[in-house]
Write a protein that holds these residues in place. Structure first.
Motif, short mmCIF file in Angstrom:
data_model
loop_
_atom_site.label_atom_id
_atom_site.label_comp_id
_atom_site.label_asym_id
_atom_site.label_seq_id
_atom_site.Cartn_x
_atom_site.Cartn_y
_atom_site.Cartn_z
N ARG A 60 -0.06 -3.62 16.11
CA ARG A 60 0.50 -2.59 17.00
C ARG A 60 2.00 -2.75 17.16
NH1 ARG A 60 -4.36 -2.68 21.47
NH2 ARG A 60 -5.74 -1.24 20.35
N ASP A 61 2.47 -3.99 17.24
CA ASP A 61 3.91 -4.25 17.34
C ASP A 61 4.66 -3.72 16.13
OD1 ASP A 61 3.59 -5.46 19.80
OD2 ASP A 61 3.75 -7.52 19.02
N CYS A 62 3.96 -3.57 15.01
CA CYS A 62 4.57 -3.03 13.79
C CYS A 62 4.39 -1.53 13.67
CB CYS A 62 3.99 -3.74 12.57
SG CYS A 62 4.60 -5.43 12.40
N GLY A 63 3.80 -0.91 14.69
CA GLY A 63 3.62 0.54 14.68
C GLY A 63 2.32 1.02 14.07
N TRP A 64 1.42 0.09 13.75
CA TRP A 64 0.13 0.47 13.21
C TRP A 64 -0.80 0.88 14.34
CZ3 TRP A 64 -1.81 -3.49 9.03
CH2 TRP A 64 -0.82 -3.69 8.07
N THR A 65 -1.71 1.79 14.05
CA THR A 65 -2.80 2.06 14.97
C THR A 65 -3.82 0.97 14.72
OG1 THR A 65 -2.37 4.43 14.81
CG2 THR A 65 -4.51 3.75 15.71
N VAL A 121 0.83 -1.22 0.00
CA VAL A 121 0.00 0.00 0.00
C VAL A 121 0.85 1.26 0.00
CG1 VAL A 121 -1.95 -1.14 1.10
CG2 VAL A 121 -0.30 0.05 2.54
N ASP A 122 2.17 1.08 0.16
CA ASP A 122 3.12 2.19 0.15
C ASP A 122 2.75 3.26 1.19
OD1 ASP A 122 5.44 3.47 -0.67
OD2 ASP A 122 4.39 4.63 -2.22
N LEU A 123 2.51 2.80 2.42
CA LEU A 123 2.22 3.70 3.53
C LEU A 123 3.15 3.40 4.69
CD1 LEU A 123 -1.70 3.56 3.60
CD2 LEU A 123 -0.29 5.49 2.85
N THR A 124 3.40 4.43 5.48
CA THR A 124 4.17 4.21 6.70
C THR A 124 3.26 3.57 7.75
OG1 THR A 124 3.58 6.36 7.60
CG2 THR A 124 5.60 6.25 6.25
N PRO A 125 3.82 2.91 8.73
CA PRO A 125 3.00 2.29 9.77
C PRO A 125 2.04 3.28 10.45
CG PRO A 125 5.25 1.51 9.97
CD PRO A 125 5.25 2.60 8.92
N GLU A 126 2.50 4.48 10.67
CA GLU A 126 1.68 5.48 11.35
C GLU A 126 0.46 5.90 10.54
OE1 GLU A 126 5.05 6.16 10.52
OE2 GLU A 126 5.69 5.17 12.37
N ALA A 127 0.50 5.69 9.24
CA ALA A 127 -0.59 6.11 8.36
C ALA A 127 -1.68 5.04 8.25
CB ALA A 127 -0.05 6.45 6.98
N ILE A 128 -1.49 3.91 8.91
CA ILE A 128 -2.42 2.79 8.78
C ILE A 128 -3.29 2.64 10.03
CG2 ILE A 128 -2.61 0.29 8.50
CD1 ILE A 128 0.05 0.43 6.91
N PHE A 129 -4.58 2.54 9.80
CA PHE A 129 -5.52 2.17 10.87
C PHE A 129 -6.05 0.79 10.53
CE2 PHE A 129 -9.62 1.86 12.98
CZ PHE A 129 -9.26 2.22 14.27
N PHE A 130 -5.92 -0.13 11.47
CA PHE A 130 -6.22 -1.54 11.24
C PHE A 130 -7.24 -2.02 12.26
CE2 PHE A 130 -5.11 -5.94 12.49
CZ PHE A 130 -5.17 -6.59 11.27
N ILE A 131 -8.24 -2.77 11.79
CA ILE A 131 -9.16 -3.43 12.71
C ILE A 131 -9.16 -4.92 12.42
CG2 ILE A 131 -10.66 -1.42 13.10
CD1 ILE A 131 -12.66 -2.78 11.12
N ASP A 132 -9.38 -5.70 13.46
CA ASP A 132 -9.44 -7.15 13.32
C ASP A 132 -10.30 -7.68 14.46
OD1 ASP A 132 -7.45 -9.27 11.67
OD2 ASP A 132 -8.43 -10.10 13.44
#
Length: 178
Positions: free
Chosen positions: A151-156, A130-141
């Protein structure tokens, strides 16, 4: 499955999933190549096609409220991607038959990536795609272990339970969509 097709779930678990699923879901073996011999052993009258049709159609549960919220984000110009643990045929079924292709900007799945959640490599592969930095990603699961991996990878990241709106989770995590 046992009632409808005559395939005993414990036998399927033992003969197919325990022995072959890791290879199949990570793209190192084809579903049908591993499923056909398993079905021949435990339920010879059931074809791969019949089993797969039953499995995919009965195991496809779409959260339409969440999908609607995701579509609202897309309308605001935010890319929405599906990152999932699937093998190739099921991924194609979700993407094409259920038309998730029209609802998401991209599909990232275990068999294509060669790894699955919560493996760090999965999240890094998605980031690269997706060519995004970890901080630019919001993830739900819906699994806490996958949220922790992100979160361990720096994602929100937030756990999806369906009890809150997506926007509420984003606000709670202080993730800014702009």
């Amino acid at each position: 499955m046992e009632r409808d097709l005559g395939v005993p779930a414990p036998a399927l678990q033992r003969v197919f999933f325990e022995q072959h699923w890791d290879e199949v879901v990570h793209g190192r073996a084809a579903l049908r190549d591993r499923l056909a011999p398993a079905l021949a052993e435990i339920s010879p009258s059931v074809t791969c096609d019949a089993f797969i049709d039953y499995w995919f159609s009965n195991d496809a549960h779409i959260d339409h409220c969440l999908l609607s919220e995701l579509q609202a984000l897309r309308c605001e110009g935010i890319e929405v991607h599906l990152a999932t643990v699937q093998e190739h045929e099921r991924a194609a079924y979700l993407w094409d038959q259920l038309d998730l292709r029209s609802k998401f900007d991209g599909l990232h799945y275990a068999a294509a990536l060669g790894c699955s959640k919560p493996d760090r490599a999965f999240y890094r592969s998605v980031e690269a795609a997706v060519d995004l930095t970890p901080e630019a990603i919001f993830f739900i699961d819906d699994k806490a272990v996958n949220v922790a991996g992100a979160r361990d990878c720096g994602w929100t990241a937030a756990l999806w339970t369906g009890q809150q709106t997506l926007r509420a989770l984003m606000d709670q995590q202080r993730w800014n969509v702009s």
